[in-house]
Design an enzyme around this catalytic site. Structure first.
Site, PDB file in Angstrom:
ATOM      1  N   GLY A 144       4.919  -2.254  -5.408  1.00  0.00           N
ATOM      2  CA  GLY A 144       3.517  -2.695  -5.434  1.00  0.00           C
ATOM      3  C   GLY A 144       2.789  -2.085  -4.264  1.00  0.00           C
ATOM      4  O   GLY A 144       3.230  -2.227  -3.109  1.00  0.00           O
ATOM      5  N   GLY A 197      -0.710  -2.425  -3.562  1.00  0.00           N
ATOM      6  CA  GLY A 197      -2.067  -2.973  -3.543  1.00  0.00           C
ATOM      7  C   GLY A 197      -2.351  -3.558  -2.177  1.00  0.00           C
ATOM      8  O   GLY A 197      -1.829  -3.086  -1.155  1.00  0.00           O
ATOM      9  N   ASN A 198      -3.138  -4.622  -2.156  1.00  0.00           N
ATOM     10  CA  ASN A 198      -3.522  -5.246  -0.888  1.00  0.00           C
ATOM     11  C   ASN A 198      -2.291  -5.585  -0.041  1.00  0.00           C
ATOM     12  O   ASN A 198      -2.157  -5.143   1.098  1.00  0.00           O
ATOM     13  CB  ASN A 198      -4.368  -6.495  -1.208  1.00  0.00           C
ATOM     14  CG  ASN A 198      -4.762  -7.268   0.038  1.00  0.00           C
ATOM     15  OD1 ASN A 198      -4.000  -7.354   1.006  1.00  0.00           O
ATOM     16  ND2 ASN A 198      -5.943  -7.821   0.046  1.00  0.00           N
ATOM     17  N   ALA A 199      -1.373  -6.366  -0.625  1.00  0.00           N
ATOM     18  CA  ALA A 199      -0.208  -6.822   0.149  1.00  0.00           C
ATOM     19  C   ALA A 199       0.754  -5.655   0.435  1.00  0.00           C
ATOM     20  O   ALA A 199       1.160  -5.447   1.594  1.00  0.00           O
ATOM     21  CB  ALA A 199       0.510  -7.934  -0.614  1.00  0.00           C
ATOM     22  N   GLY A 200       1.119  -4.881  -0.587  1.00  0.00           N
ATOM     23  CA  GLY A 200       2.149  -3.846  -0.439  1.00  0.00           C
ATOM     24  C   GLY A 200       1.720  -2.671   0.432  1.00  0.00           C
ATOM     25  O   GLY A 200       2.476  -2.232   1.313  1.00  0.00           O
ATOM     26  N   LYS A 209      -4.633 -22.906  -8.344  1.00  0.00           N
ATOM     27  CA  LYS A 209      -4.702 -21.480  -8.672  1.00  0.00           C
ATOM     28  C   LYS A 209      -5.649 -21.303  -9.838  1.00  0.00           C
ATOM     29  O   LYS A 209      -5.817 -22.229 -10.646  1.00  0.00           O
ATOM     30  CB  LYS A 209      -3.308 -20.955  -9.060  1.00  0.00           C
ATOM     31  CG  LYS A 209      -3.153 -19.457  -8.900  1.00  0.00           C
ATOM     32  CD  LYS A 209      -2.864 -19.052  -7.466  1.00  0.00           C
ATOM     33  CE  LYS A 209      -2.760 -17.567  -7.318  1.00  0.00           C
ATOM     34  NZ  LYS A 209      -2.295 -17.187  -5.973  1.00  0.00           N
TER      35      LYS A 209
HETATM   36  P1  NAD Z   1      -3.186  -6.041  -5.870  1.00  0.00           P
HETATM   37  O1  NAD Z   1      -3.840  -6.126  -7.191  1.00  0.00           O
HETATM   38  O2  NAD Z   1      -4.002  -5.578  -4.695  1.00  0.00           O
HETATM   39  O3  NAD Z   1      -1.885  -5.099  -5.945  1.00  0.00           O
HETATM   40  C1  NAD Z   1      -0.872  -5.223  -6.893  1.00  0.00           C
HETATM   41  C2  NAD Z   1      -0.072  -3.917  -6.886  1.00  0.00           C
HETATM   42  O4  NAD Z   1       1.077  -4.069  -7.710  1.00  0.00           O
HETATM   43  C3  NAD Z   1      -0.849  -2.718  -7.419  1.00  0.00           C
HETATM   44  O5  NAD Z   1      -0.527  -1.598  -6.641  1.00  0.00           O
HETATM   45  C4  NAD Z   1      -0.278  -2.548  -8.835  1.00  0.00           C
HETATM   46  O6  NAD Z   1      -0.380  -1.210  -9.298  1.00  0.00           O
HETATM   47  C5  NAD Z   1       1.153  -2.937  -8.573  1.00  0.00           C
HETATM   48  N1  NAD Z   1       1.919  -3.304  -9.760  1.00  0.00           N
HETATM   49  C6  NAD Z   1       1.538  -4.035 -10.832  1.00  0.00           C
HETATM   50  N2  NAD Z   1       2.570  -4.149 -11.701  1.00  0.00           N
HETATM   51  C7  NAD Z   1       3.605  -3.461 -11.156  1.00  0.00           C
HETATM   52  C8  NAD Z   1       4.942  -3.203 -11.548  1.00  0.00           C
HETATM   53  N3  NAD Z   1       5.428  -3.665 -12.698  1.00  0.00           N
HETATM   54  N4  NAD Z   1       5.719  -2.488 -10.719  1.00  0.00           N
HETATM   55  C9  NAD Z   1       5.246  -2.012  -9.556  1.00  0.00           C
HETATM   56  N5  NAD Z   1       4.004  -2.214  -9.139  1.00  0.00           N
HETATM   57  C10 NAD Z   1       3.192  -2.927  -9.926  1.00  0.00           C
HETATM   58  O7  NAD Z   1      -2.565  -7.479  -5.594  1.00  0.00           O
HETATM   59  P2  NAD Z   1      -2.114  -8.120  -4.223  1.00  0.00           P
HETATM   60  O8  NAD Z   1      -3.212  -8.977  -3.738  1.00  0.00           O
HETATM   61  O9  NAD Z   1      -1.523  -7.082  -3.341  1.00  0.00           O
HETATM   62  O10 NAD Z   1      -0.961  -9.097  -4.756  1.00  0.00           O
HETATM   63  C11 NAD Z   1       0.364  -8.654  -5.005  1.00  0.00           C
HETATM   64  C12 NAD Z   1       1.280  -9.856  -4.998  1.00  0.00           C
HETATM   65  O11 NAD Z   1       1.165 -10.513  -3.743  1.00  0.00           O
HETATM   66  C13 NAD Z   1       0.966 -10.915  -6.061  1.00  0.00           C
HETATM   67  O12 NAD Z   1       2.168 -11.529  -6.470  1.00  0.00           O
HETATM   68  C14 NAD Z   1       0.123 -11.907  -5.299  1.00  0.00           C
HETATM   69  O13 NAD Z   1       0.142 -13.199  -5.898  1.00  0.00           O
HETATM   70  C15 NAD Z   1       0.833 -11.866  -3.966  1.00  0.00           C
HETATM   71  N6  NAD Z   1       0.013 -12.373  -2.867  1.00  0.00           N
HETATM   72  C16 NAD Z   1      -1.113 -11.721  -2.477  1.00  0.00           C
HETATM   73  C17 NAD Z   1      -1.863 -12.251  -1.450  1.00  0.00           C
HETATM   74  C18 NAD Z   1      -3.079 -11.552  -0.928  1.00  0.00           C
HETATM   75  O14 NAD Z   1      -3.658 -12.033   0.054  1.00  0.00           O
HETATM   76  N7  NAD Z   1      -3.492 -10.443  -1.487  1.00  0.00           N
HETATM   77  C19 NAD Z   1      -1.461 -13.441  -0.814  1.00  0.00           C
HETATM   78  C20 NAD Z   1      -0.288 -14.063  -1.233  1.00  0.00           C
HETATM   79  C21 NAD Z   1       0.437 -13.515  -2.264  1.00  0.00           C
END
Ligand code: NAD
Length: 405
Positions: free
Chosen positions: A213, A215-218, A102
């Site tokens: 959340g 973002g991408n995942a949520g 990482k």
């Molecule tokens: P991202 O930056 O696209 O989105 C993160 C989201 O979380 C944003 O909407 C942000 O506003 C929100 N957020 C931040 N702090 C917060 C809080 N305290 N309460 C509520 N919302 C909050 O990131 P992502 O890529 O979607 O990643 C999110 C999680 O998923 C991380 O833990 C990441 O490690 C995990 N993940 C992502 C991927 C991927 O392919 N994107 C793969 C595996 C795991």
């Protein structure tokens, strides 16, 4: 407890279920390599900015180190170490030919202009150019890092090394060697796991879903679950959450967030704090933000029947025990969000072979892997009478142990 403490305790808890040799577990408690540096970038106003950057290479017994790069103001070495350990476990849970690593930078990217972000991305590569490469260590996006950032990083790596494969970074834009389907792979992988296990975990028909959340995942998960007829009753971002028990129109929430920069204030919804959002009564809670959200102090208040972790490390070991006692199943991050690294590995393979797979091909390969591994994890949890996290750890640790031997 830091995320890394939690990750170490998860290893010990797996050993309590299956008696792995002490020396093997001890080996896995320490990363193979820790790279920590400071980079100096030029700001647009002519000043300099000093930023701490990291790459942790946890284990490569099963293949090159693999794992995302996180740009966040709270990112530190302890967090990156935890995420690297989980990556080593995750790639083994889904049985792809990768190890775990990482990376990160301690910075709030919202305070950087686009050109400053590009300078940071390129500086990150210059800092670690000797440590990464298609057969050595293959980074990818994580929180706040995007396909654009991966494109800049790939370009910098090519300039420095002459590499033409583009296979050192995954999660690139499709125009620059990215895989079709990578953008929704994490959430879609979570969906395939959910589809495989839902009935066995007592979830039938149309269900109520809460997502932390956006973002991408949520946000992608919100779209996928609602497209399948489930009701998304609450979502949140770092500014706070919104609820509508009748169900949110996810496309409209996305458009609202695009326009206003936050979910809060979405017409027809009421505001909810991030803490209270986790406690809303629902069938499925999907943490998709950051680690350490469901802890000893709020595990008793969780209102969901099942939790599916798209975020890494949202639940502490103490909370795991409380939830297990309460009969709330937790589908762990190392299985539930492994779709991202799985399609990243497809991208790496396509780059190395000079191939372009169709989105149908990518998603059917993803479905096969996620379904089979979800079945394996569930079967082990039944065999050992334990939770899905410990079962997934045991499955992964057996595979890593085998590879080391
Ligand atoms: P991202 O930056 O696209 O989105 C993160 C989201 O979380 C944003 O909407 C942000 O506003 C929100 N957020 C931040 N702090 C917060 C809080 N305290 N309460 C509520 N919302 C909050 O990131 P992502 O890529 O979607 O990643 C999110 C999680 O998923 C991380 O833990 C990441 O490690 C995990 N993940 C992502 C991927 C991927 O392919 N994107 C793969 C595996 C795991």
């Amino acid at each position: 407890m830091s995320a890394f403490d939690n990750a170490l305790r998860q290893l010990s808890r797996a050993q309590a279920v299956f008696p792995f040799e002490e020396s093997f577990i001890e080996k896995l408690k320490t990363p193979n390599h820790i790279h920590e540096k400071n980079v100096m970038i030029d700001r647009d106003d002519g000043s300099k900015m000093d930023i701490e950057v990291y790459r942790v290479q946890h284990n490569n017994a099963r293949g090159p180190y693999k794992g995302g790069i996180r740009f966040h103001q709270q990112t530190d070495l302890q967090e990156v170490k935890a995420l690297a350990l989980w990556m080593a476990i995750k790639t083994a849970v889904v049985n792809i030919p990768m190890g775990g690593g990482k990376g990160g930078a301690t910075v709030d990217p919202k305070t950087l202009s686009k050109t400053e972000l590009e300078r940071l991305s390129r500086a990150w590569v210059r800092a670690f150019v000797d440590e990464i490469g298609p057969q050595k260590d293959v980074p990818a996006p994580d929180v706040n890092t995007t396909p654009q950032i991966m494109d800049w990083m790939t370009d910098e790596y090519q300039k420095l090394t002459g590499d033409k494969t583009g296979a050192t970074f995954t999660g690139k834009s499709v125009a620059h060697g990215g895989s079709l389907g990578r953008d929704r792979a994490t959430a879609l992988g979570g969906w395939f796991v959910f589809e495989t296990l839902a009935q066995r975990l007592g979830l039938l028909g149309s269900i109520k879903v809460v997502i932390q959340g956006f973002g991408n995942a949520g946000a992608t998960a919100a779209k996928i679950w609602s497209e399948h007829g489930h009701k998304i009753i609450a979502v949140s971002d770092s500014r706070g959450g919104i609820v509508n028990e009748g169900g949110l129109d996810i496309k409209a929430v996305e458009a609202w967030k695009e326009k206003t920069g936050k979910a809060e204030g979405f017409p027809g919804s009421r505001a909810v704090s991030n803490e209270a959002l986790l406690e809303l009564p629902c069938d499925l809670l999907i943490p998709a933000a950051l680690e350490n959200q469901i802890l000893e102090h709020n595990a008793l208040q969780i209102g969901a029947k099942v939790i599916l972790e798209l975020a890494n490390g949202p639940t502490s070991p103490e909370a795991d025990d409380i939830l297990f006692d309460r009969g709330i199943a937790v589908i762990p991050d190392i299985l539930a969000n492994a779709g991202g690294v799985t399609v990243s590995t497809f991208e790496w393979e396509q780059n190395l072979k000079g191939e372009k797979w169709s989105v149908e091909d990518v998603e059917s390969r993803l479905k096969k892997i996620m379904t089979e591994q979800a079945e394996d994890v569930y079967r082990l949890s039944q065999e050992f009478g334990t939770d899905l996290r410990r079962a997934a750890f045991v499955l992964a640790l057996r595979r890593i142990n085998e590879a080391i031997k």
